[in-house]
Design a protein around this motif. Structure first.
Motif, PDB file in Angstrom:
ATOM      1  N   ASP A 166       0.825  -1.198   0.000  1.00 25.78           N
ATOM      2  CA  ASP A 166       0.000   0.000   0.000  1.00 25.78           C
ATOM      3  C   ASP A 166       0.865   1.255   0.000  1.00 25.78           C
ATOM      4  OD1 ASP A 166      -2.853   1.046   2.037  1.00 25.78           O
ATOM      5  OD2 ASP A 166      -1.880   1.912   0.270  1.00 25.78           O
ATOM      6  N   LYS A 167       0.750   2.038  -1.050  1.00 29.29           N
ATOM      7  CA  LYS A 167       1.560   3.250  -1.170  1.00 29.29           C
ATOM      8  C   LYS A 167       1.247   4.239  -0.038  1.00 29.29           C
ATOM      9  CE  LYS A 167       4.117   2.933  -4.931  1.00 29.29           C
ATOM     10  NZ  LYS A 167       5.533   2.747  -4.765  1.00 29.29           N
ATOM     11  N   SER A 168       0.008   4.175   0.441  1.00 28.23           N
ATOM     12  CA  SER A 168      -0.376   5.132   1.473  1.00 28.23           C
ATOM     13  C   SER A 168       0.426   4.911   2.757  1.00 28.23           C
ATOM     14  CB  SER A 168      -1.879   5.025   1.776  1.00 28.23           C
ATOM     15  OG  SER A 168      -2.155   3.755   2.327  1.00 28.23           O
ATOM     16  N   PHE A 169       1.067   3.761   2.828  1.00 27.74           N
ATOM     17  CA  PHE A 169       1.920   3.497   3.973  1.00 27.74           C
ATOM     18  C   PHE A 169       3.181   4.375   3.943  1.00 27.74           C
ATOM     19  CE2 PHE A 169       1.738   0.687   7.440  1.00 27.74           C
ATOM     20  CZ  PHE A 169       0.658  -0.160   7.226  1.00 27.74           C
ATOM     21  N   ASP A 170       3.584   4.736   2.728  1.00 29.72           N
ATOM     22  CA  ASP A 170       4.823   5.508   2.594  1.00 29.72           C
ATOM     23  C   ASP A 170       4.568   6.976   2.831  1.00 29.72           C
ATOM     24  OD1 ASP A 170       5.618   3.086   1.835  1.00 29.72           O
ATOM     25  OD2 ASP A 170       6.178   3.613  -0.225  1.00 29.72           O
ATOM     26  N   PRO A 171       5.146   7.528   3.871  1.00 23.82           N
ATOM     27  CA  PRO A 171       4.941   8.943   4.122  1.00 23.82           C
ATOM     28  C   PRO A 171       5.561   9.796   3.016  1.00 23.82           C
ATOM     29  CG  PRO A 171       5.969   7.861   6.010  1.00 23.82           C
ATOM     30  CD  PRO A 171       6.033   6.924   4.868  1.00 23.82           C
ATOM     31  N   GLY A 172       6.489   9.243   2.276  1.00 24.60           N
ATOM     32  CA  GLY A 172       7.127   9.999   1.193  1.00 24.60           C
ATOM     33  C   GLY A 172       8.427   9.339   0.849  1.00 24.60           C
ATOM     34  N   ALA A 173       8.809   9.493  -0.393  1.00 30.40           N
ATOM     35  CA  ALA A 173      10.003   8.784  -0.850  1.00 30.40           C
ATOM     36  C   ALA A 173      11.252   9.211  -0.081  1.00 30.40           C
ATOM     37  CB  ALA A 173      10.191   8.998  -2.343  1.00 30.40           C
ATOM     38  N   LEU A 223      21.118   1.578   3.084  1.00 30.82           N
ATOM     39  CA  LEU A 223      21.424   0.228   3.563  1.00 30.82           C
ATOM     40  C   LEU A 223      21.079  -0.832   2.519  1.00 30.82           C
ATOM     41  CD1 LEU A 223      19.989   0.866   7.113  1.00 30.82           C
ATOM     42  CD2 LEU A 223      22.381   0.279   6.643  1.00 30.82           C
ATOM     43  N   ASP A 224      20.727  -0.381   1.330  1.00 30.00           N
ATOM     44  CA  ASP A 224      20.337  -1.279   0.237  1.00 30.00           C
ATOM     45  C   ASP A 224      19.160  -2.160   0.624  1.00 30.00           C
ATOM     46  OD1 ASP A 224      22.339  -0.379  -1.531  1.00 30.00           O
ATOM     47  OD2 ASP A 224      23.823  -1.611  -0.513  1.00 30.00           O
ATOM     48  N   ALA A 225      18.234  -1.603   1.389  1.00 35.82           N
ATOM     49  CA  ALA A 225      17.075  -2.379   1.832  1.00 35.82           C
ATOM     50  C   ALA A 225      15.827  -2.014   1.043  1.00 35.82           C
ATOM     51  CB  ALA A 225      16.853  -2.165   3.334  1.00 35.82           C
ATOM     52  N   VAL A 226      16.030  -1.478  -0.142  1.00 33.67           N
ATOM     53  CA  VAL A 226      14.900  -1.068  -0.973  1.00 33.67           C
ATOM     54  C   VAL A 226      14.864  -1.892  -2.258  1.00 33.67           C
ATOM     55  CG1 VAL A 226      14.751   1.298  -0.122  1.00 33.67           C
ATOM     56  CG2 VAL A 226      16.348   0.757  -1.973  1.00 33.67           C
ATOM     57  N   THR A 227      13.692  -1.938  -2.883  1.00 40.00           N
ATOM     58  CA  THR A 227      13.573  -2.569  -4.192  1.00 40.00           C
ATOM     59  C   THR A 227      14.055  -1.579  -5.249  1.00 40.00           C
ATOM     60  OG1 THR A 227      11.366  -1.671  -4.535  1.00 40.00           O
ATOM     61  CG2 THR A 227      11.503  -3.816  -3.431  1.00 40.00           C
ATOM     62  N   GLY A 228      14.195  -2.062  -6.461  1.00 35.75           N
ATOM     63  CA  GLY A 228      14.622  -1.190  -7.545  1.00 35.75           C
ATOM     64  C   GLY A 228      13.666  -0.026  -7.730  1.00 35.75           C
ATOM     65  N   GLU A 229      12.379  -0.326  -7.582  1.00 36.42           N
ATOM     66  CA  GLU A 229      11.368   0.711  -7.767  1.00 36.42           C
ATOM     67  C   GLU A 229      11.482   1.770  -6.669  1.00 36.42           C
ATOM     68  OE1 GLU A 229       6.599   0.546  -8.069  1.00 36.42           O
ATOM     69  OE2 GLU A 229       7.670  -1.270  -8.690  1.00 36.42           O
ATOM     70  N   GLU A 230      11.647   1.299  -5.443  1.00 36.94           N
ATOM     71  CA  GLU A 230      11.794   2.239  -4.330  1.00 36.94           C
ATOM     72  C   GLU A 230      13.059   3.078  -4.487  1.00 36.94           C
ATOM     73  OE1 GLU A 230       9.616  -0.561  -0.926  1.00 36.94           O
ATOM     74  OE2 GLU A 230      11.758  -0.768  -1.354  1.00 36.94           O
ATOM     75  N   ALA A 231      14.118   2.428  -4.964  1.00 33.94           N
ATOM     76  CA  ALA A 231      15.365   3.159  -5.182  1.00 33.94           C
ATOM     77  C   ALA A 231      15.153   4.272  -6.203  1.00 33.94           C
ATOM     78  CB  ALA A 231      16.461   2.206  -5.650  1.00 33.94           C
ATOM     79  N   ALA A 232      14.419   3.949  -7.255  1.00 37.04           N
ATOM     80  CA  ALA A 232      14.136   4.950  -8.286  1.00 37.04           C
ATOM     81  C   ALA A 232      13.317   6.103  -7.713  1.00 37.04           C
ATOM     82  CB  ALA A 232      13.398   4.301  -9.454  1.00 37.04           C
ATOM     83  N   ASP A 233      12.326   5.767  -6.883  1.00 33.67           N
ATOM     84  CA  ASP A 233      11.517   6.811  -6.243  1.00 33.67           C
ATOM     85  C   ASP A 233      12.387   7.711  -5.385  1.00 33.67           C
ATOM     86  OD1 ASP A 233       9.208   5.935  -7.344  1.00 33.67           O
ATOM     87  OD2 ASP A 233       8.469   4.878  -5.555  1.00 33.67           O
ATOM     88  N   PHE A 234      13.257   7.063  -4.619  1.00 32.29           N
ATOM     89  CA  PHE A 234      14.096   7.856  -3.724  1.00 32.29           C
ATOM     90  C   PHE A 234      15.050   8.743  -4.511  1.00 32.29           C
ATOM     91  CE2 PHE A 234      17.975   8.615  -1.330  1.00 32.29           C
ATOM     92  CZ  PHE A 234      17.443   9.324  -0.259  1.00 32.29           C
ATOM     93  N   GLU A 235      15.610   8.176  -5.588  1.00 31.61           N
ATOM     94  CA  GLU A 235      16.540   8.972  -6.384  1.00 31.61           C
ATOM     95  C   GLU A 235      15.853  10.198  -6.979  1.00 31.61           C
ATOM     96  OE1 GLU A 235      18.215   5.850  -8.733  1.00 31.61           O
ATOM     97  OE2 GLU A 235      19.505   5.264  -7.059  1.00 31.61           O
ATOM     98  N   LYS A 236      14.573  10.048  -7.292  1.00 28.55           N
ATOM     99  CA  LYS A 236      13.796  11.193  -7.763  1.00 28.55           C
ATOM    100  C   LYS A 236      13.699  12.250  -6.653  1.00 28.55           C
ATOM    101  CE  LYS A 236      10.723   8.961 -10.506  1.00 28.55           C
ATOM    102  NZ  LYS A 236       9.388   8.356 -10.593  1.00 28.55           N
ATOM    103  N   ALA A 237      13.389  11.777  -5.475  1.00 27.47           N
ATOM    104  CA  ALA A 237      13.237  12.694  -4.339  1.00 27.47           C
ATOM    105  C   ALA A 237      14.550  13.412  -4.054  1.00 27.47           C
ATOM    106  CB  ALA A 237      12.775  11.925  -3.106  1.00 27.47           C
ATOM    107  N   ARG A 238      15.627  12.683  -4.224  1.00 25.79           N
ATOM    108  CA  ARG A 238      16.930  13.249  -3.903  1.00 25.79           C
ATOM    109  C   ARG A 238      17.356  14.282  -4.938  1.00 25.79           C
ATOM    110  NH1 ARG A 238      22.019   9.128  -3.544  1.00 25.79           N
ATOM    111  NH2 ARG A 238      23.408  10.827  -3.120  1.00 25.79           N
ATOM    112  N   ARG A 239      16.944  14.051  -6.159  1.00 25.08           N
ATOM    113  CA  ARG A 239      17.248  15.041  -7.200  1.00 25.08           C
ATOM    114  C   ARG A 239      16.492  16.338  -6.947  1.00 25.08           C
ATOM    115  NH1 ARG A 239      17.959  10.664 -10.706  1.00 25.08           N
ATOM    116  NH2 ARG A 239      15.768  10.374 -11.157  1.00 25.08           N
ATOM    117  N   ALA A 240      15.332  16.199  -6.308  1.00 24.16           N
ATOM    118  CA  ALA A 240      14.475  17.368  -6.097  1.00 24.16           C
ATOM    119  C   ALA A 240      14.900  18.192  -4.888  1.00 24.16           C
ATOM    120  CB  ALA A 240      13.016  16.926  -5.943  1.00 24.16           C
ATOM    121  N   SER A 241      15.722  17.620  -4.026  1.00 21.18           N
ATOM    122  CA  SER A 241      16.028  18.339  -2.786  1.00 21.18           C
ATOM    123  C   SER A 241      17.481  18.175  -2.383  1.00 21.18           C
ATOM    124  CB  SER A 241      15.120  17.805  -1.668  1.00 21.18           C
ATOM    125  OG  SER A 241      15.703  18.061  -0.400  1.00 21.18           O
ATOM    126  N   ALA A 242      18.139  19.302  -2.182  1.00 15.30           N
ATOM    127  CA  ALA A 242      19.539  19.267  -1.772  1.00 15.30           C
ATOM    128  C   ALA A 242      19.677  18.640  -0.380  1.00 15.30           C
ATOM    129  CB  ALA A 242      20.126  20.674  -1.774  1.00 15.30           C
TER     130      ALA A 242
END
Lengths: 206, 294
Positions: B4-11, B20-39
């Motif tokens: 359930d995506k609603s479980f995720d407060p945000g990438a 810690l490499d505890a994410v799936t490829g999809e989650e990693a991609a989401d996070f990388e997006k978030a990281r590009r958006a914020s210093a």
């Protein structure tokens, strides 16, 4: 026409073997990475000698199986070779970069289903055998070990558990949630808050 | 298992799990997006990655088998390197944030279908003019410790295909090139193989030899091209004079190497001159290179 030969013979006589590079001055790993980025296989050989036991140690910690760990460690070094030019000294230490690589590759291997299942069996076996590896530790490693152990002692039990399962166990946050029977969101928070405290305990700044 | 995506407060909340490499490829991609958006997210990701690597430093090392090193050294001898990611100065004005977004100092994640960084890497490689040629160019750099290539001696064809252009006396045919490559690999595979390097023009000339085989080869990076009707000729030189040891042409885009004909006697030096096509019986010009094993 033998004039040219005479010229050569003169040069041979005058020729002196170039001074060998003075030994004893140890190049930093970062310096080696620079040389490797320029295709220097000798530098790569030295980097390998100095980091391979660490890389293999980490990979094997996650993967457990020794033969598979050597395979993965080899992949890691091949990637280090290929991507050496992408290493950025400004972003951190070479060893951190390599270990980050190694951890990722180890986890990738664990996630491939059969490896993961085999490993889970082995982990059960390992944990009943010895608590810790019996390879003699150098002073340097012992200091780092103690430093991390102290930092780990400074975070909550729940954070420590989640971080250990993730990093040393190679489990995903979802797997950790299942193991601990807590929601994924909880694991995520423990990992993040735990890493923030570890970072402060270890004095990591960017 | 809850997806359930609603479980995720945000990438960006994934920073710990990501490091810690505890994410799936999809989650990693989401996070990388978030990281590009914020210093801030990007800085936290860097710090957590560094922190995680300290956890890695605390692990007890395991001594690898000798075989592992031989395998690795043989592999890298045959593996081209990737060019650096788009250099900052050469970066087109387009996306100033993008160089930072794909952290140059971070090892790439495994190629995953959902991985945006992969596409970016390919994009940046294309944008770098030198990159098309450089995989070949990189491979030609000659390894310093000769013994490592011994492990790769079996892969002679790759060796040749990889961009080191060999020149036998009768250069041209695949067979002769392969024979020359075999000879080169043979020399390097000897336990007594030795090497001597010296600057030559803009590049480096290297002599490798094996006393037990009584053979040698000369390798030159950046050997100048010759006008039509001219070739390079190698010589063994000792107190009795110069012995012709085969002609060769400079490689156009790679290191030139030439396995010398004949026997290398103890104490002989190796010289190279420019000669008319077909070679000469004795040198007719000043040597462009003279190397003497110690």
């Amino acid at each position: 026409m033998h004039g040219q030969t005479a010229v050569m013979l003169e040069r041979v006589a005058a020729y002196s073997t170039p001074e060998p590079v003075p030994t004893g001055t140890e190049t930093t790993l970062e310096g080696l990475m620079e040389q490797i980025a320029r295709g220097d296989q000798g530098a790569f050989s030295e980097l390998y000698d100095r980091t391979a036991p660490r890389v293999l140690g980490l990979v094997e910690r996650v993967l457990v199986d020794h033969a598979q760990s050597e395979e993965v460690a080899q992949e890691v070094f091949l990637e280090v070779w290929k991507d050496a030019a992408r290493f950025d000294t400004a972003k951190g230490k070479a060893l951190s970069w390599i270990l980050t690589f190694a951890h990722r590759r180890a986890v990738d291997r664990v996630r491939s289903s059969q490896s993961g299942r085999d490993r889970d069996e082995r982990i059960g076996k390992r944990d009943t055998e010895t608590g810790y590896d019996n390879v003699s530790e150098t002073a340097e490693i012992r200091i780092e070990h103690e430093r991390v152990a102290r930092a780990m002692a400074g975070i909550s039990e729940l954070q420590r558990e989640a971080i250990s399962l993730a990093y040393y166990g190679g489990y995903s946050q979802r797997e950790i949630a299942e193991i601990l029977s807590v929601p994924v969101g909880t694991v995520k928070t423990r990992l993040r808050d735990g890493m923030a405290r570890l970072r402060d305990e270890l004095g990591v700044t960017s | 298992m809850t997806d359930d995506k609603s479980f995720d407060p945000g990438a960006e909340e994934l920073s710990g799990a990501y490091a810690l490499d505890a994410v799936t490829g999809e989650e990693a991609a989401d996070f990388e997006k978030a990281r590009r958006a914020s210093a801030d997210v990007d800085r936290e990701a860097d710090e957590f990655t560094e922190t995680a690597s300290l956890l890695g430093l605390a692990v007890t090392p395991v001594v690898p088998s000798a075989r592992m090193k031989a395998d690795v050294m043989a592999q890298i001898a045959l593996t081209p390197q990737r060019p650096a990611e788009s250099s900052r100065t050469a970066e087109p004005a387009g996306e100033p944030g993008s160089a930072r977004a794909t952290p140059a100092g971070t090892p790439p994640r495994a190629e995953r279908a959902t991985e945006p960084a992969t596409a970016e890497r390919e994009g940046s490689a294309e944008a770098t003019p030198a990159s098309a040629a450089s995989p070949r160019g990189q491979l030609v750099r000659f390894p310093r410790p000769l013994r490592y290539l011994a492990a790769a001696a079996a892969a002679v064809a790759l060796f040749v295909g990889g961009g080191i252009v060999g020149n036998a006396l009768t250069s041209g045919t695949a067979t002769s090139t392969n024979q020359a490559a075999s000879a080169l690999a043979d020399i390097m595979a000897q336990a007594d193989a030795q090497k001597l390097s010296q600057p030559m023009g803009d590049g480096t000339a290297t002599l490798i030899w094996s006393g037990s085989l009584a053979r040698s080869a000369v390798l030159v990076e950046g050997l100048p091209a010759l006008s039509d009707g001219k070739v390079y000729e190698a010589w063994y030189i000792d107190a009795t004079g110069a012995r012709a040891a085969g002609t060769f042409r400079p490689a156009t885009d790679a290191a030139t190497w030439h396995v010398l004909d004949g026997t290398m006697t103890a104490g002989a030096a190796v010289g190279v001159t420019v000669e008319p096509e077909g070679g000469s019986a004795q040198p007719t010009t000043d040597p462009v290179l003279v190397m003497k094993p110690a």
